[in-house]
Design a protein around this motif. Structure first.
Motif, PDB file in Angstrom:
ATOM      1  N   GLY A  21       0.798  -1.214   0.000  1.00 19.44           N
ATOM      2  CA  GLY A  21       0.000   0.000   0.000  1.00 19.44           C
ATOM      3  C   GLY A  21       0.835   1.270   0.000  1.00 19.44           C
ATOM      4  N   PHE A  22       0.121   2.395   0.015  1.00 19.42           N
ATOM      5  CA  PHE A  22       0.780   3.691   0.143  1.00 19.42           C
ATOM      6  C   PHE A  22       1.563   3.755   1.453  1.00 19.42           C
ATOM      7  CE2 PHE A  22      -2.888   5.589  -2.482  1.00 19.42           C
ATOM      8  CZ  PHE A  22      -2.133   5.615  -3.646  1.00 19.42           C
ATOM      9  N   THR A  23       2.538   4.632   1.517  1.00 15.90           N
ATOM     10  CA  THR A  23       3.246   4.856   2.777  1.00 15.90           C
ATOM     11  C   THR A  23       2.253   5.246   3.868  1.00 15.90           C
ATOM     12  OG1 THR A  23       5.148   5.631   1.498  1.00 15.90           O
ATOM     13  CG2 THR A  23       5.145   6.091   3.852  1.00 15.90           C
ATOM     14  N   LEU A  37       0.865   3.937   8.166  1.00 12.50           N
ATOM     15  CA  LEU A  37       1.005   4.778   9.352  1.00 12.50           C
ATOM     16  C   LEU A  37       0.024   4.313  10.418  1.00 12.50           C
ATOM     17  CD1 LEU A  37       2.456   7.318  10.478  1.00 12.50           C
ATOM     18  CD2 LEU A  37       0.489   8.643   9.705  1.00 12.50           C
ATOM     19  N   LEU A  38       0.538   4.008  11.618  1.00 11.72           N
ATOM     20  CA  LEU A  38      -0.298   3.530  12.718  1.00 11.72           C
ATOM     21  C   LEU A  38      -0.713   4.661  13.652  1.00 11.72           C
ATOM     22  CD1 LEU A  38       1.682   0.288  13.648  1.00 11.72           C
ATOM     23  CD2 LEU A  38      -0.375   0.484  12.219  1.00 11.72           C
ATOM     24  N   GLU A  46       4.617   6.532  13.611  1.00 12.51           N
ATOM     25  CA  GLU A  46       4.728   5.117  13.956  1.00 12.51           C
ATOM     26  C   GLU A  46       4.195   4.305  12.780  1.00 12.51           C
ATOM     27  OE1 GLU A  46       2.764   1.876  17.054  1.00 12.51           O
ATOM     28  OE2 GLU A  46       2.856   3.998  17.627  1.00 12.51           O
ATOM     29  N   TYR A  47       5.036   3.405  12.252  1.00 11.19           N
ATOM     30  CA  TYR A  47       4.714   2.674  11.031  1.00 11.19           C
ATOM     31  C   TYR A  47       4.549   1.176  11.278  1.00 11.19           C
ATOM     32  CZ  TYR A  47       6.299   6.848   8.513  1.00 11.19           C
ATOM     33  OH  TYR A  47       6.445   8.124   8.050  1.00 11.19           O
ATOM     34  N   GLN A  48       3.738   0.570  10.439  1.00 10.00           N
ATOM     35  CA  GLN A  48       3.682  -0.881  10.337  1.00 10.00           C
ATOM     36  C   GLN A  48       4.824  -1.338   9.427  1.00 10.00           C
ATOM     37  OE1 GLN A  48       1.361  -3.339  11.639  1.00 10.00           O
ATOM     38  NE2 GLN A  48       3.113  -4.534  10.928  1.00 10.00           N
TER      39      GLN A  48
END
Length: 343
Positions: free
Chosen positions: A36-38, A42-43, A83-85
């Motif tokens: 997916g998109f960046t 994003l969490l 915070e990223y997955q």
């Protein structure tokens, strides 16, 4: 740092791209079809709003703000933490480039269009046009002349990737083919040298839901007139994980697009500004009949609201205005691709 653990989040196609701006505008790159998109990864984020509050934005906290920052740009506050997955990627992937003479561009585009329709999500790929660099792996007689090609990254089993890429590598007689197993970081930074610091840049974009033969004609025509060694025309395939989300899930837009076209120009001399900008705008206008919208990070700031509206469409823009009214009603954050509040 995440590659030390064999992990990554989708980022841009150039490793020097700022991750914050990339995320806030949606963000696409080599892993987008798979993950997916960046912004989709994003969490949560910490946001300093116009009135000085520090807010945590996520699905559970200030969800309207969280919706807006995932594609709505820097319109709602200053994001100080993301915070990223992360996902299993690499550290070795299959990637590289295939280069062909510009005379093969139309035929290659038609071949690539048909190939891409059935390509697996593990494959990130783009069609590119540029002036041939003075590289030792290219024939000297082609240096400085327009060339075209494909750049790929397969984020999956290497043997399966070899099978998937076999048709692309079998097309025509390429000027160069350096596809092979490489560290993910090497492929992800492969285009960095084409974006040196300290130059003058201008770019515009289109989302394309399809690539009819009528669109290939102006693509190839302008590809034959690339004005500088820093000019890049890139068309990346989307789809996959991007399309599995509903259009209104985030502010990032045009999930039904099959490709995103970026017309990037770069030069040194300020005296050439008008000429180089005009080339991009003329090219962009020639492709406009085939466009479903534009990518907000490639809308030059200060060019009016038309480009911003085209980046979102009416329904999404209206919702972005509601978020703007809530978190920045005086339009403090306005030196951007601006969402204008109604106050």
């Amino acid at each position: 740092e995440t590659q030390l653990l064999g992990l990554a989040a989708p980022t841009g196609i150039v490793s020097k791209t700022g991750l914050a701006g990339l995320t806030l505008g949606g963000g696409f790159g080599w892993l987008t079809r798979k993950y997916g998109f960046t912004a989709d990864n994003l969490l949560a984020a910490d946001v300093v709003t116009a009135d000085g509050r520090v807010l945590r934005a996520s699905q559970d906290e200030h969800p309207d703000l969280f919706w807006g920052i995932r594609g709505g740009g820097g319109n709602f506050g200053v994001v100080t933490s993301f915070e990223y997955q992360l996902h299993p990627v690499g550290p070795m992937v299959l990637g590289g480039l295939l280069l062909h003479p510009m005379e093969k561009a139309a035929e290659l585009l038609r071949f690539y269009r048909n190939f891409a329709a059935d390509a697996p999500e593990e494959l990130g790929s783009l069609f590119a046009m540029r002036l041939a660099p003075p590289a030792p792996f290219l024939p000297e007689e082609i240096h400085g002349k327009p060339i075209c090609g494909l750049i790929v990254l397969y984020a999956g089993d290497l043997e399966e990737g070899e099978r998937v890429l076999e048709p692309l590598r079998g097309f025509g007689q390429p000027l160069a083919d350096n596809i092979g197993p490489k560290p993910y970081l090497a492929v992800q930074s492969m285009l960095d040298q084409g974006q040196p610091d300290g130059r003058r840049y201008y770019w515009k974009s289109h989302y394309l839901t399809e690539l009819p033969d009528e669109a290939i004609e102006p693509l190839v025509a302008y590809g034959a007139t690339l004005p500088t060694p820093l000019t890049r025309v890139l068309m990346m395939q989307l789809g996959g994980a991007v399309r599995r989300r509903d259009e209104m899930d985030t502010a990032a837009s045009y999930r039904d697009a099959e490709f995103v076209l970026a017309i990037n120009n770069g030069w040194r001399d300020p005296a050439e500004d008008d000429k180089q900008v005009e080339w991009v705008r003329d090219f962009w206008s020639a492709m406009r009949p085939f466009s479903s919208g534009t990518y907000v990070n490639f809308v030059p700031a200060g060019e009016g609201q038309e480009g911003v509206w085209a980046a979102y469409g009416e329904e999404k823009y209206r919702r972005l205005v509601e978020v703007k009214n809530e978190y920045d009603p005086t339009n403090l954050f306005r030196r951007n691709q601006n969402i204008q509040p109604t106050v």
